[in-house]
Every structure is written in C-alpha cells, then in structure tokens.
Design an enzyme around this catalytic site. Structure first.
Site, PDB file in Angstrom:
ATOM      1  N   ARG A 112      -4.694  70.866  -6.149  1.00 42.33           N
ATOM      2  CA  ARG A 112      -5.614  71.951  -5.900  1.00 42.33           C
ATOM      3  C   ARG A 112      -5.111  73.138  -6.509  1.00 42.33           C
ATOM      4  O   ARG A 112      -4.010  73.214  -6.576  1.00 42.33           O
ATOM      5  CB  ARG A 112      -5.449  72.121  -4.026  1.00 42.33           C
ATOM      6  N   HIS A 154     -12.373  70.581 -12.606  1.00 44.64           N
ATOM      7  CA  HIS A 154     -12.122  70.040 -11.276  1.00 44.64           C
ATOM      8  C   HIS A 154     -12.931  68.618 -11.212  1.00 44.64           C
ATOM      9  O   HIS A 154     -13.735  68.191 -10.417  1.00 44.64           O
ATOM     10  CB  HIS A 154     -12.644  70.778 -10.067  1.00 44.64           C
TER      11      HIS A 154
HETATM   12  P1  NDP Z   1      -2.008  61.869   0.656  1.00 46.98           P
HETATM   13  O1  NDP Z   1      -2.327  62.470   1.978  1.00 46.98           O
HETATM   14  O2  NDP Z   1      -2.213  60.261   0.726  1.00 46.98           O
HETATM   15  O3  NDP Z   1      -0.857  62.194   0.015  1.00 46.98           O
HETATM   16  C1  NDP Z   1      -0.432  63.506   0.295  1.00 46.98           C
HETATM   17  C2  NDP Z   1       1.110  63.422  -0.248  1.00 46.98           C
HETATM   18  O4  NDP Z   1       1.692  65.031  -0.458  1.00 46.98           O
HETATM   19  C3  NDP Z   1       2.178  62.772   0.356  1.00 46.98           C
HETATM   20  O5  NDP Z   1       3.214  62.056  -0.152  1.00 46.98           O
HETATM   21  C4  NDP Z   1       2.762  63.884   1.237  1.00 46.98           C
HETATM   22  O6  NDP Z   1       4.086  63.662   1.889  1.00 46.98           O
HETATM   23  C5  NDP Z   1       3.038  64.954   0.227  1.00 46.98           C
HETATM   24  N1  NDP Z   1       2.984  66.525   0.961  1.00 46.98           N
HETATM   25  C6  NDP Z   1       2.380  66.905   1.821  1.00 46.98           C
HETATM   26  N2  NDP Z   1       2.774  68.189   1.879  1.00 46.98           N
HETATM   27  C7  NDP Z   1       3.858  68.498   1.380  1.00 46.98           C
HETATM   28  C8  NDP Z   1       5.133  69.070   1.372  1.00 46.98           C
HETATM   29  N3  NDP Z   1       4.908  70.257   2.182  1.00 46.98           N
HETATM   30  N4  NDP Z   1       6.007  68.785   0.692  1.00 46.98           N
HETATM   31  C9  NDP Z   1       6.260  67.719  -0.028  1.00 46.98           C
HETATM   32  N5  NDP Z   1       5.237  66.887  -0.119  1.00 46.98           N
HETATM   33  C10 NDP Z   1       4.057  66.992   0.720  1.00 46.98           C
HETATM   34  O7  NDP Z   1      -3.135  62.469  -0.275  1.00 46.98           O
HETATM   35  P2  NDP Z   1      -3.804  61.782  -1.666  1.00 46.98           P
HETATM   36  O8  NDP Z   1      -2.969  61.188  -2.434  1.00 46.98           O
HETATM   37  O9  NDP Z   1      -4.955  61.047  -1.146  1.00 46.98           O
HETATM   38  O10 NDP Z   1      -4.464  63.262  -2.415  1.00 46.98           O
HETATM   39  C11 NDP Z   1      -3.834  64.391  -2.673  1.00 46.98           C
HETATM   40  C12 NDP Z   1      -4.477  65.411  -3.052  1.00 46.98           C
HETATM   41  O11 NDP Z   1      -5.315  65.218  -4.334  1.00 46.98           O
HETATM   42  C13 NDP Z   1      -5.836  65.830  -2.050  1.00 46.98           C
HETATM   43  O12 NDP Z   1      -5.110  66.518  -0.824  1.00 46.98           O
HETATM   44  C14 NDP Z   1      -6.650  66.774  -3.045  1.00 46.98           C
HETATM   45  O13 NDP Z   1      -6.276  67.954  -2.942  1.00 46.98           O
HETATM   46  C15 NDP Z   1      -6.157  66.255  -4.525  1.00 46.98           C
HETATM   47  N6  NDP Z   1      -7.433  65.625  -4.914  1.00 46.98           N
HETATM   48  C16 NDP Z   1      -7.899  66.042  -6.189  1.00 46.98           C
HETATM   49  C17 NDP Z   1      -8.995  65.673  -7.086  1.00 46.98           C
HETATM   50  C18 NDP Z   1      -9.536  65.992  -8.164  1.00 46.98           C
HETATM   51  O14 NDP Z   1     -10.557  65.632  -8.739  1.00 46.98           O
HETATM   52  N7  NDP Z   1      -8.848  67.152  -8.615  1.00 46.98           N
HETATM   53  C19 NDP Z   1      -9.666  64.481  -6.360  1.00 46.98           C
HETATM   54  C20 NDP Z   1      -9.353  63.985  -4.984  1.00 46.98           C
HETATM   55  C21 NDP Z   1      -7.952  64.344  -4.500  1.00 46.98           C
HETATM   56  P3  NDP Z   1       4.002  62.271   2.734  1.00 46.98           P
HETATM   57  O15 NDP Z   1       4.069  61.101   2.202  1.00 46.98           O
HETATM   58  O16 NDP Z   1       5.646  62.773   3.516  1.00 46.98           O
HETATM   59  O17 NDP Z   1       3.264  62.428   3.873  1.00 46.98           O
HETATM   60  C1  OXD Z   2     -11.053  65.775  -3.504  1.00 46.63           C
HETATM   61  C2  OXD Z   2     -11.715  66.265  -4.405  1.00 46.63           C
HETATM   62  O1  OXD Z   2     -10.509  66.419  -2.695  1.00 46.63           O
HETATM   63  O2  OXD Z   2     -12.762  66.039  -5.042  1.00 46.63           O
HETATM   64  O3  OXD Z   2     -11.521  64.814  -3.215  1.00 46.63           O
HETATM   65  O4  OXD Z   2     -11.099  67.401  -5.021  1.00 46.63           O
END
Ligand code: NDP
Ligand code: OXD
Length: 313
Positions: free
Chosen positions: A228, A276
């Site tokens: 993000r 994005h």
């Molecule tokens: P998940 O919820 O599966 O994973 C999130 C990961 O981040 C987990 O490993 C979590 O830790 C870690 N995390 C969260 N908070 C913290 C913190 N404070 N410190 C350290 N680690 C942290 O999410 P996804 O993998 O499905 O997606 C990740 C992000 O990708 C989405 O939230 C979105 O913002 C972004 N995204 C962007 C897209 C784009 O087109 N650019 C498309 C899709 C998604 P833990 O394993 O311990 O829970």
């Molecule tokens: C998502 C994105 O969060 O598209 O899936 O950014």
C-alpha cells in the site's frame, strides 16, 4: 433460507461487471441505492462511502473486493459484522508475477540496459548468480509466501518478516519489532507486501531503507512496494535514491493515488512506476468465490479468510 441480497458499493471504477456476475445468483442493489435498506444482507465493497454500512440494519457480512481491507477500516462507522478479504489463486498468481518480474529486472540490470540502448552501447555488466542476492519479503502472508516460493525456485536467498513468528522452508524468517533490523540488514532487495494498518503506516521510511544491505552483488539496495502507498514516505524514497541509500525502486503504490502529475517519482531515472496494477481483482474469478461463501454461510458454515478486526488485516 432465502438468499440474502447484496449491496454493491464501489468508488473509483465502474462496477458493471461485478454487478452482472453477482446478479447471476442473487439480487444486487447498486449504491447509491440501498442505503438503510433492511433487505440487504451482504455488502461487497471497495472504498465504500463512510457510514453507509452502519445504515444497513440487517447486514450480516462485508466482502472486500481486494485483498487489502484498509479501505473498509477507513469508515468511522464500521459495523461489527464479519469482514471477508480476497484470497484467490488468480490474484496470488498476478502478484507473484509482478514480484518476480521486478526482482528479475533489478537483478538482471534492466535499468542499465534500457539506458544503454538509445545510446547504442554494447556493454555487458558482470552477471551474478541469484543465490548471491537476498530478497526480503515484508509481509509473509498469502501473497508474500507465494512470491517467496517462486523466488526460492529461481535460486534467490529469501528472508521474510511478519508480525507473528512464521516458519517457511528455506526462508530465513524474522518477526516483530525485534526482528526488523536484523531482517533489513540481511536484505538486498526489499519487497513490501504488508497490509496498511496503524502499525505499518509509514514504515518504509529513510531510517528503514538505510538499514538495507548495500555492499552486495547488485551494487546497492532495491525497494519494491506492491503493498500500500501509505506504508511508504514518498519523500524518503526520493531522498534515499538521490543520496545512494537506494540503488533503484519499483513502486506500484503511492501515498496519493493516482500519483499526482507533479510527483518527481514519475520522471526519476531510478524509479519504475506502475499504477497500482500489480494484482488487479478480477470479478470473473472473485465473484463466484464470494457467491459460494454466501451460500456456505447461509448453510451455517463458517466464512473463510476473515479479517482480524483487532489486527486490522
Ligand atoms: P495477509 O493478511 O495474508 O498477510 C499479511 C502479512 O503481513 C502477514 O504475514 C502479517 O503477519 C504481516 N503483517 C501485518 N502487520 C504486520 C506488522 N505490524 N509487522 C510485521 N508484519 C505484519 O495479506 P496478503 O498477503 O493477502 O496481502 C498483503 C497486502 O498486499 C494487502 O493487505 C494489500 O494491501 C496488498 N495488495 C496489493 C495489491 C496491488 O495490486 N498492489 C493487490 C493485492 C493486495 P502475520 O503472518 O504474523 O499475520
Ligand atoms: C487489493 C488491491 O488490495 O488491489 O487487492 O490493492
């Protein structure tokens, strides 16, 4: 049990295709209609208007159109019903492609070759094996782990950082605040796949970039952010690029989107910008998953991929 009606509330794109696909099985009301409607059971949303969801007296679940749910938490009147995020092979595959594409481009010196071509320069830099480069993935969730597997299969050394302790074969894992600096110090290419939460906002700042390993086979450290935009400080990235703290960056997300035309990131020679677009939510794949979950929920089964409201993702 009667099939619950859906409110489709999106900002920033035309929801026609989502509406068609969801309407194949259920009645769909398109916002701005539907506010306060007692017949609405589910909301399918992307950046919904504040307080819209709290106006629905019989709302039972909220479905995010994306994997990220920060757009839902931005609503000050968010009602206390389950929130479901996207976890889908199609989206994961797209994100893996994006991460691998950008890692390989930095590793194989794409920027250098693109600068040489207009000048007709025939020069081959030294080729380093992937095993000499360590890719550090911030956020070892469903997207981070999938990208890590493919990077491992290409021979890269992979590190991962998460909130709680996570184990993954052949990946050096770190967690929490205590693990952050050691993780950064062991990382040449930083890939950010974190959710945006109060804890992660602004985490990609100058101080963090400064900790990355610089004396490596790449000739400097690299940032790739597909998580993000508000995880990063655009100005700190520019500073790091300009003083050599960072060698190059690939950015898919920005503090303000669309990236303002005045942003120096657009024309910075060391930055690769995508709008994005790393992994776009495709309704053809995602609407049937949502419909299946609604059916299961109405049969009394649990919803999958629920957001942890306390953690914010
Ligand atoms: P998940 O919820 O599966 O994973 C999130 C990961 O981040 C987990 O490993 C979590 O830790 C870690 N995390 C969260 N908070 C913290 C913190 N404070 N410190 C350290 N680690 C942290 O999410 P996804 O993998 O499905 O997606 C990740 C992000 O990708 C989405 O939230 C979105 O913002 C972004 N995204 C962007 C897209 C784009 O087109 N650019 C498309 C899709 C998604 P833990 O394993 O311990 O829970
Ligand atoms: C998502 C994105 O969060 O598209 O899936 O950014």
């Amino acid at each position: 049990m009667e099939k619950g009606r859906i409110l489709l509330a999106v900002t920033g794109f035309h929801p026609q295709r989502w509406r068609e696909l969801l309407s194949a099985e259920r009645e769909v009301v398109l916002e701005p209609d539907g506010a306060s409607d007692p017949s609405i059971t589910y909301a399918v949303v992307w950046k919904q208007k504040p307080n819209l969801l709290s106006s629905l007296p019989n709302l039972r679940a909220i479905f995010s159109i994306g994997a990220g749910v920060d757009h839902i938490f931005a609503d000050p009147g968010l009602p206390d019903v389950p929130i479901v995020k996207v976890v889908a092979d199609n989206l994961t595959q797209h994100m893996t492609e994006y991460v691998v594409w950008r890692v390989l481009d930095h590793h194989r010196q794409g920027l250098l070759y693109r600068s040489q071509q207009p000048k007709k320069i025939w020069h081959e830099p030294q080729q380093r094996p992937a095993r000499d480069i360590s890719v550090g993935i911030m956020g070892l969730g469903s997207l981070g782990r999938a990208a890590a597997s493919v990077l491992l299969s290409l021979g890269f050394a992979v590190n991962g950082w998460s909130r709680s302790d996570k184990a993954m074969e052949s990946v050096a894992t770190y967690s929490g605040e205590a693990g952050l600096i050691p993780f950064l110090k062991a990382t040449d290419i930083l890939v950010v796949l974190l959710p945006l939460t109060p804890d992660t906002k602004g985490i990609i700042n100058y101080g963090v970039l400064k900790e990355l390993r610089k004396r490596n086979g790449l000739g400097g450290s690299v940032l790739i952010n597909a998580g993000r935009g508000r995880l990063q400080k655009d100005a700190d990235i520019l500073r790091a690029l300009d003083d050599g703290t960072l060698k190059e960056a690939s950015l898919d997300v920005f503090e303000v989107e669309p990236l303002p035309k005045t942003s120096p990131l657009w024309r910075h020679p060391k930055v690769f910008v995508t709008p994005h677009a790393a992994a776009t939510s495709d309704p053809v794949h995602l609407a049937p998953i949502m419909l299946r979950q609604m059916d299961a929920f109405e049969r009394g089964e649990k919803l999958d991929n629920l957001v942890d409201r306390k953690a914010g993702y």
